[in-house]
Design an enzyme around this catalytic site. Structure first.
Site, mmCIF file in Angstrom:
data_model
loop_
_atom_site.group_PDB
_atom_site.id
_atom_site.type_symbol
_atom_site.label_atom_id
_atom_site.label_comp_id
_atom_site.label_asym_id
_atom_site.label_seq_id
_atom_site.Cartn_x
_atom_site.Cartn_y
_atom_site.Cartn_z
ATOM 1 N N ASN A 1 -53.563 41.179 -1.955
ATOM 2 C CA ASN A 1 -52.780 41.475 -0.751
ATOM 3 C C ASN A 1 -53.713 42.220 0.193
ATOM 4 O OD1 ASN A 1 -51.043 42.385 1.204
ATOM 5 N ND2 ASN A 1 -49.923 43.799 -0.122
ATOM 6 N N LYS B 1 -53.333 43.027 3.186
ATOM 7 C CA LYS B 1 -52.652 43.859 4.188
ATOM 8 C C LYS B 1 -53.267 43.607 5.577
ATOM 9 C CE LYS B 1 -51.420 46.928 0.485
ATOM 10 N NZ LYS B 1 -51.041 48.262 0.038
ATOM 11 N N HIS C 1 -42.395 43.688 0.244
ATOM 12 C CA HIS C 1 -43.401 44.711 -0.054
ATOM 13 C C HIS C 1 -42.871 46.071 0.406
ATOM 14 C CE1 HIS C 1 -47.025 47.100 0.003
ATOM 15 N NE2 HIS C 1 -47.527 46.225 -0.854
ATOM 16 N N GLU D 1 -44.190 48.441 1.892
ATOM 17 C CA GLU D 1 -44.565 48.828 3.264
ATOM 18 C C GLU D 1 -43.632 48.190 4.278
ATOM 19 O OE1 GLU D 1 -48.704 47.788 2.881
ATOM 20 O OE2 GLU D 1 -48.927 49.448 1.479
ATOM 21 N N GLU E 1 -44.218 47.262 -8.169
ATOM 22 C CA GLU E 1 -45.177 48.132 -7.509
ATOM 23 C C GLU E 1 -44.548 49.502 -7.267
ATOM 24 O OE1 GLU E 1 -48.336 45.578 -5.323
ATOM 25 O OE2 GLU E 1 -46.711 45.984 -3.928
ATOM 26 N N GLY F 1 -52.002 52.366 -3.040
ATOM 27 C CA GLY F 1 -53.011 52.908 -2.134
ATOM 28 C C GLY F 1 -53.306 54.384 -2.345
ATOM 29 N N SER G 1 -52.786 50.469 -7.090
ATOM 30 C CA SER G 1 -54.090 50.985 -7.509
ATOM 31 C C SER G 1 -54.632 50.299 -8.765
ATOM 32 C CB SER G 1 -54.028 52.505 -7.696
ATOM 33 O OG SER G 1 -53.685 53.126 -6.469
HETATM 34 P P1 PGA Z 1 -53.159 48.920 -3.827
HETATM 35 O O1 PGA Z 1 -51.973 48.082 -3.141
HETATM 36 O O2 PGA Z 1 -53.782 48.044 -4.876
HETATM 37 O O3 PGA Z 1 -54.103 49.245 -2.701
HETATM 38 O O4 PGA Z 1 -52.539 50.140 -4.427
HETATM 39 C C1 PGA Z 1 -51.173 47.204 -3.883
HETATM 40 C C2 PGA Z 1 -50.139 46.587 -2.975
HETATM 41 O O5 PGA Z 1 -49.620 47.281 -2.101
HETATM 42 O O6 PGA Z 1 -49.807 45.389 -3.089
#
Ligand code: PGA
Length: 250
Positions: free
Chosen positions: A9, A11, A95, A97, A167, A173, A212
């Protein structure tokens, strides 16, 4: 046997130049990826570039979101059919976000899941609790509610045509990964929840872990019974790291 899926992903990251380099880097290392299915989800404008560079390889590509509408006066929106037109196999829906910054509700996410299927896309449907929710011991209530919303709107059979991604919001992140045991516990819970509606779908649906995930922890996470791959944010922006995670499924 569920084939593991490792999906990147990206982003809102990248430029034409960096995307070309990343795609070529992933392609160059694919030989060593023996087990996992691999996919990348770039920002919309880079989807044609992904198609141009990945067509004919084992790597699939997808979008990070889609509209619930099929076409029309929805400025700024992207329809599932447009993604399908560019060869996308996957699309991320729900997601965290988007749930938090764009106020997407469980009901809207369920509608997006259905819109993705209508366009022939495989939704990567994200669920997960915030730190506050985990600390208040409502993780299962939250994740259960998110899963139930899709089952109620789409039916369990359609849920089974997608991929679920657990997640934990506090792990996205932040560098704080859920321990393999913490993740497995929620993955098993999700599978049991689906099982209540359909044991057959529960047995086959892939549940990815995201938050992460990196080369150092991917193998241990994916060794857990109910963890069928990963949805990778930060570590998917470097070809070497992303490939290392893909290989961790070997
Ligand atoms: P990350 O994000 O691996 O940077 O923690 C995962 C995601 O949001 O899909």
């Amino acid at each position: 046997m569920r084939q593991p899926l490792v999906a990147g992903n990206w982003k809102m990251n990248g430029s034409r130049a960096s995307v070309a380099e990343l795609l070529d880097g992933i392609k160059a290392g694919l030989d060593e990826v023996k087990v996992a299915e691999v996919a990348v989800c770039p920002p919309f404008v880079f989807v044609p570039e992904a198609q141009a560079r990945l067509q004919g390889t084992a790597v699939a590509w997808g979008g990070q979101d889609l509209s619930v509408h099929e076409s029309g006066a929805y400025t700024g929106e992207i329809a599932g059919s447009m993604l399908a037109d560019y060869g996308c196999r996957y699309v991320i829906v729900g997601h965290s976000e988007r749930r938090s910054y764009h106020h997407e509700t469980d009901a809207l996410v369920a509608e997006k899941f259905a819109a993705a299927r209508k366009a022939g896309l495989v939704p990567i449907f994200c669920v997960g609790e915030t730190l506050e929710e985990r600390e208040s011991n409502v993780t299962e209530a939250v994740v259960g509610r998110q899963v139930d919303a899709v089952i109620a709107h789409c039916g369990v059979e359609m849920l089974g045509e997608g991929v679920i991604a657990y997640e934990p919001v506090w792990a996205i992140g932040t560098g704080k990964t859920a321990t393999p045991e913490q993740a497995q516990e929620v993955h098993a819970f999700i599978r049991r929840r689906v099982e209540e509606a359909s044991p057959a779908v529960a047995a086959k649906v892939r549940i990815l872990y995201g938050g992460s995930m990196k080369p150092e922890n991917a193998a241990e996470l994916m060794s857990k019974e109910d963890i069928d791959g990963g949805l990778i944010g930060g570590a998917s922006l470097k070809a070497a790291d992303f490939l290392a995670i893909c290989k961790a499924a070997n």
